[in-house]
Design a protein around this motif. Structure first.
Motif, PDB file in Angstrom:
ATOM      1  N   UNK A  87      46.770  28.623  46.604  1.00 51.58           N
ATOM      2  CA  UNK A  87      45.679  29.468  47.088  1.00 51.58           C
ATOM      3  C   UNK A  87      45.043  30.191  45.905  1.00 51.58           C
ATOM      4  N   UNK A  88      43.960  29.628  45.334  1.00 50.06           N
ATOM      5  CA  UNK A  88      43.337  30.247  44.156  1.00 50.06           C
ATOM      6  C   UNK A  88      42.774  31.642  44.408  1.00 50.06           C
ATOM      7  N   UNK A  89      42.449  31.976  45.645  1.00 45.77           N
ATOM      8  CA  UNK A  89      41.900  33.307  45.918  1.00 45.77           C
ATOM      9  C   UNK A  89      42.959  34.399  45.827  1.00 45.77           C
ATOM     10  N   UNK A  90      44.219  34.010  45.724  1.00 47.40           N
ATOM     11  CA  UNK A  90      45.275  35.015  45.616  1.00 47.40           C
ATOM     12  C   UNK A  90      45.495  35.479  44.176  1.00 47.40           C
ATOM     13  N   UNK A  91      44.750  34.922  43.231  1.00 47.57           N
ATOM     14  CA  UNK A  91      44.906  35.293  41.825  1.00 47.57           C
ATOM     15  C   UNK A  91      44.050  36.522  41.540  1.00 47.57           C
ATOM     16  N   UNK A  92      44.635  37.626  41.058  1.00 47.81           N
ATOM     17  CA  UNK A  92      43.857  38.830  40.729  1.00 47.81           C
ATOM     18  C   UNK A  92      42.886  38.582  39.579  1.00 47.81           C
ATOM     19  N   UNK A  93      41.843  39.384  39.525  1.00 42.13           N
ATOM     20  CA  UNK A  93      40.779  39.225  38.532  1.00 42.13           C
ATOM     21  C   UNK A  93      41.331  39.317  37.110  1.00 42.13           C
ATOM     22  N   UNK A  94      42.254  40.235  36.879  1.00 41.93           N
ATOM     23  CA  UNK A  94      42.800  40.409  35.530  1.00 41.93           C
ATOM     24  C   UNK A  94      43.520  39.147  35.057  1.00 41.93           C
ATOM     25  N   UNK A  95      44.230  38.513  35.975  1.00 41.32           N
ATOM     26  CA  UNK A  95      44.914  37.278  35.613  1.00 41.32           C
ATOM     27  C   UNK A  95      43.929  36.134  35.434  1.00 41.32           C
ATOM     28  N   UNK A  96      42.849  36.108  36.206  1.00 40.81           N
ATOM     29  CA  UNK A  96      41.823  35.076  36.029  1.00 40.81           C
ATOM     30  C   UNK A  96      41.215  35.196  34.636  1.00 40.81           C
ATOM     31  N   UNK A  97      40.933  36.421  34.218  1.00 35.71           N
ATOM     32  CA  UNK A  97      40.390  36.647  32.874  1.00 35.71           C
ATOM     33  C   UNK A  97      41.359  36.153  31.809  1.00 35.71           C
ATOM     34  N   UNK A  98      42.642  36.397  32.003  1.00 34.81           N
ATOM     35  CA  UNK A  98      43.637  35.932  31.032  1.00 34.81           C
ATOM     36  C   UNK A  98      43.703  34.411  31.023  1.00 34.81           C
ATOM     37  N   UNK A  99      43.675  33.785  32.197  1.00 36.66           N
ATOM     38  CA  UNK A  99      43.739  32.327  32.274  1.00 36.66           C
ATOM     39  C   UNK A  99      42.542  31.673  31.585  1.00 36.66           C
ATOM     40  N   UNK A 100      41.359  32.293  31.710  1.00 34.79           N
ATOM     41  CA  UNK A 100      40.145  31.731  31.113  1.00 34.79           C
ATOM     42  C   UNK A 100      39.984  32.073  29.642  1.00 34.79           C
ATOM     43  N   UNK A 101      40.876  32.879  29.098  1.00 37.57           N
ATOM     44  CA  UNK A 101      40.810  33.235  27.691  1.00 37.57           C
ATOM     45  C   UNK A 101      39.892  34.408  27.410  1.00 37.57           C
TER      46      UNK A 101
END
Length: 166
Positions: A51-65
């Motif tokens: 479920x990609x919508x369960x990923x918090x914004x801060x972690x999305x930023x980290x994943x994208x570099x």
């Protein structure tokens, strides 16, 4: 075949868990060499269903570099507290607006997905197509009678009306 096995074993042994979010998703990183350049690969292992919508914004930023370092648990708790404070403030503002509307002090207007933009006022700021055609024809007739040099002051200037002599 041994190269594939070695690469697979290297991927599993080289990975490092960076953190876990409140949904239980685990975040990993590993450094690998690609074309002589050391690159860091980052990914998430979801808890339960993907479920990609369960990923918090801060972690999305980290994943994208976009972030160099992974968010810390303290930072995540602080941001969650800030979000909760914003939710409470929004609820207070809505309650205050409803109270004032009941007292008749303000008029409540609907702003949301149901309200459509006022396109008539938007279109009124542009001249009609028929007006533009007649104005362009008149300016072409005037240009033929004038000199080949552009002239005019700031009030009479109209872009696109002057044509160089042929």
């Amino acid at each position: 075949m041994s190269r594939i096995w070695a690469r697979l074993a290297g991927m599993l042994s080289n990975r490092r868990m960076v953190g876990v979010d409140k949904a239980g998703n685990r975040y990993f990183t590993r450094t690998e060499e690609i074309d002589g350049i050391m690159k860091q690969k980052r990914w998430v292992v979801f808890k339960g269903e993907h479920e990609p919508t369960s990923v918090p914004v801060e972690w999305i930023c980290w994943l994208n570099g976009q972030r160099k370092n992974a968010p810390t648990p303290e930072e995540m708790a602080e941001l969650e507290a800030r979000r909760e404070l914003v939710r409470l403030n929004v609820a207070r503002l809505k309650a205050e607006e409803e109270r004032l509307a009941k007292e008749g002090k303000i008029k409540v207007t609907s702003v949301g997905k149901l309200a459509a933009p006022d396109l008539k006022s938007f279109v009124r700021q542009f001249p009609d197509a028929t007006e533009g055609d007649t104005a362009a024809e008149a300016s072409n007739a005037e240009d033929e009678s004038r000199s080949s040099e552009p002239s005019g002051s700031g009030e009479s200037f109209r872009p696109g009306t002057w044509q160089p002599p042929i």
